[in-house]
Design an enzyme around this catalytic site. Structure first.
Site, short mmCIF file in Angstrom:
data_model
loop_
_atom_site.label_atom_id
_atom_site.label_comp_id
_atom_site.label_asym_id
_atom_site.label_seq_id
_atom_site.Cartn_x
_atom_site.Cartn_y
_atom_site.Cartn_z
N TYR A 48 4.64 3.09 12.58
CA TYR A 48 3.92 2.99 11.29
C TYR A 48 2.48 2.53 11.46
CZ TYR A 48 5.76 -1.95 10.96
OH TYR A 48 6.11 -3.26 11.14
N GLU A 49 1.72 2.68 10.36
CA GLU A 49 0.27 2.45 10.33
C GLU A 49 -0.46 3.38 11.30
OE1 GLU A 49 -0.21 0.93 7.85
OE2 GLU A 49 1.65 -0.19 7.66
N GLY A 50 0.05 4.59 11.43
CA GLY A 50 -0.52 5.55 12.36
C GLY A 50 0.18 5.43 13.70
N GLN B 122 -3.37 6.58 17.07
CA GLN B 122 -4.32 5.54 17.49
C GLN B 122 -5.09 5.98 18.73
OE1 GLN B 122 -4.65 2.94 15.45
NE2 GLN B 122 -2.94 3.76 14.26
N MET C 185 0.85 -1.19 0.00
CA MET C 185 0.00 0.00 0.00
C MET C 185 0.88 1.23 0.00
SD MET C 185 -1.73 0.04 3.78
CE MET C 185 -0.79 -0.02 5.30
#
Length: 595
Positions: A441-443, A448, A164
């Site tokens: 990563y991934e926020g 979060q 992604m």
């Protein structure tokens, strides 16, 4: 050096004794025939692959890293390609995928357990198939029938992998300001131009094609996140026969030199009129990409559980063997020059912290995966809705709480090993480096936390949180009258009550000043994370109490770990609640010039 063995006994305890998955799947028509023996056989075979094939490549892969050879070519470390081929030949990529596209159709909770083991064995390697599964899920949910026909069988088989592509040099989490452009072509495709950075698995030599899911803007797109579209951009454009064809205009420009996960290629991806095809509706790409982003956040939770488990296993073995000083209460191994360090209280604190966080995370994450199965497959619409709300609420906790704990537990592993932990030979310092990215990563974990408090709790006036709270309340009411459960139920009820009051207090403050949400979010998430773990540890204690008469030391160990969790780890919430209540004033009243 080091070792890893799949924790099959505890995995089976969670699946069969805590979650009773064989009974649960009866309400999911497509999984109704699945039995415990099948699940156990799958896990046993996966454990062998992870310990025998992947784990031996973890340290060597870290030392060698990926190599950028120029002109977009990236080589993975020695042995990675062969291991991936074994993974594909054994059918592991297809485990949790739709049989219509060649998948084996097993539930998410089985696939989840597989990924725990993969990540314990080799997190950097596991990111290649992990991201591919996320791409599969996104296209399965939002791809056109033609896109699904072309891409899904290849992703399911593992012969093609996925990525992604979100982040750009000037924007990370704030995707509303991304600049990559998508211009329409006459053939219905789009010409996509831009640069993406930090793209995990963006280029490698494991598969014959790489399928990139790319966020970009159409010419007439509105500003902000409402103007983002999603495109599928293959490295090689598929032919009519579905095989890799013409080289597309997306190419790796370089790979990042990182603190950890050296064996995963983190790429700068340049798109120069690359051909892409719209996935989902125009200007609604972020909604489609969220399928993959949420899968990735759950994946980070499994990375974190995997590292916590392997750090604990190695710490335990070392603590039983390493001789250092004598016990404060007198020699425990008088025949030896010194006692093994496991006799010392603080070493035991470290080991039990690792054990409690690993086993709590396993219960929580497997239960969460089962909620995903219910959301997707249950025959009752009300059950599907309930499960969807719980998954939405708990995903940021699963990502952030587990990754915070994993970093703590890998650091603990270094501490147990002492000076030997700080050098590369034993492998503990790699776990610390690898675990650190999971908090980013991934926020980031702060993002979060904002998601949890702002979007998942306050935005619906606590409706989703009350659904989890009802699970806690029902358990407390059922078990609270039993004397043997007081030591677990009383603190669980207490933290549940405190979370409710804290949420109301922050909500009232936020009506006057939204900075109150930002100031409280991180300690709030840790507080709610402990509420979740308290619920699962109390449930596991109930089972252990019922089974301890069997004489199986497993249940004695489980009960002792539950007692440690409530005595030594849950009290962290006294500080996090106070921090969350302290508000924004001390943070925001200081002028920037005074920093």
């Amino acid at each position: 050096m080091g070792q890893y063995a799949a924790p099959l006994r505890d995995m089976q305890f969670v699946l069969h004794e805590l979650l009773n998955v064989e009974a649960e799947v009866k309400g999911m028509p497509k999984h109704a025939d699945l039995d415990a023996d099948t699940i156990n056989q799958v896990l046993e075979e996966a454990g062998k692959f992870c310990s025998e094939v992947l784990f031996p490549l973890n340290q060597s892969g870290d030392r060698e890293g990926c190599t950028y050879e120029g002109d977009g070519v990236v080589r993975t470390p020695k042995g990675f390609k062969e291991a991936y081929q074994q993974y594909v030949e054994a059918g592991w990529p297809a485990l949790g995928c739709d049989p219509e596209y060649g998948g084996q159709g097993l539930p998410a909770f089985v696939n989840n357990a597989l990924y725990e083991m993969l990540n314990s064995a080799n997190q950097a390697w596991t990111m290649y198939p992990g991201l591919s599964h996320g791409a599969y899920e996104c296209l399965h949910a939002h791809g056109t029938p033609e896109q699904q026909r072309i891409y899904l069988p290849k992703l399911v088989a593992g012969v093609w992998t996925g990525t992604m592509c979100l982040t750009e040099p000037h924007c990370g989490t704030d995707l509303g300001i991304l600049r990559t452009k998508a211009e329409p072509n006459v053939d219905g495709s789009f010409a996509i131009t831009g640069t993406k950075i930090f793209i995990s698995s963006g280029e490698h030599d494991l598969s014959e094609n790489i399928i990139h899911l790319v966020l970009a803007r159409l010419p007439d797109a509105p500003p902000g996140t409402k103007g983002i579209s999603l495109f599928v951009v293959p490295k090689f454009i598929p032919t009519e026969a579905g095989e890799p064809g013409e080289r597309n205009g997306i190419k790796c420009g370089s790979i990042e030199h990182k603190m950890g996960i050296h064996a995963n290629s983190t790429c700068v991806m340049n798109l120069d009129n690359a051909k892409g095809w719209l996935v989902g509706e125009p200007n609604r790409g972020l909604q489609a990409m969220f399928v993959m982003m949420n899968a990735a956040r759950l994946g980070v939770g499994m990375q974190s559980l995997g590292l916590t488990e392997v750090a604990y296993q190695n710490s335990l073995v070392y603590a039983k063997e390493r001789l250092q000083m004598r016990s404060l209460t007198g020699p425990k191994a008088p025949e030896k020059a010194a006692d093994p360090i496991i006799v010392h209280p603080d070493v035991r604190r470290i080991l039990l912290t690792q054990k409690a966080y690993a086993e709590g995370a396993r219960a929580f994450s497997y239960w969460s995966a089962m909620q995903i199965d219910k959301e997707l497959s249950h025959g009752d619409e009300a059950v599907r809705k309930e499960a969807a709300d719980l998954v939405a609420l708990l995903t940021p906790i699963l990502k952030a709480f587990l990754s915070d704990n994993a970093f703590e537990c890998t650091n603990h592993a270094m501490q147990v090993f002492g000076g030997h932990g700080f050098i590369a030979e034993w492998g503990m310092e790699q776990y610390v480096r690898d675990a650190r990215i999971n908090m980013i990563y991934e926020g980031t974990n702060a993002v979060q936390s904002l998601d949890l408090l702002g979007r998942k709790v306050l935005a619906d006036m606590g409706a989703k949180l009350r659904k989890f709270g009802k699970l806690v309340t029902d358990f407390v009411e059922a078990e609270g009258v039993k004397p043997e459960m007081q030591e677990f139920v009383n603190p669980l009820a207490d933290i549940g009550d405190k979370v409710q009051k804290l949420t109301m207090e922050i909500g009232m403050k936020a009506m006057q000043n939204q900075d109150e949400v930002g100031a409280a979010a991180v300690p709030y998430l840790r507080t709610v994370g402990h509420l979740v773990f308290s619920y699962f540890w109390a449930r596991m204690a109930r089972i252990a109490l019922d089974k301890q008469a069997s004489g199986d030391p497993f249940y004695k160990s489980k009960l002792a770990t539950a007692r440690f969790y409530f005595a030594k780890l849950l009290p962290e919430t006294a500080a996090t609640i106070r921090q969350a209540r302290a508000g924004a004033k001390s943070l925001m009243e200081i002028e920037e010039a005074l920093f």
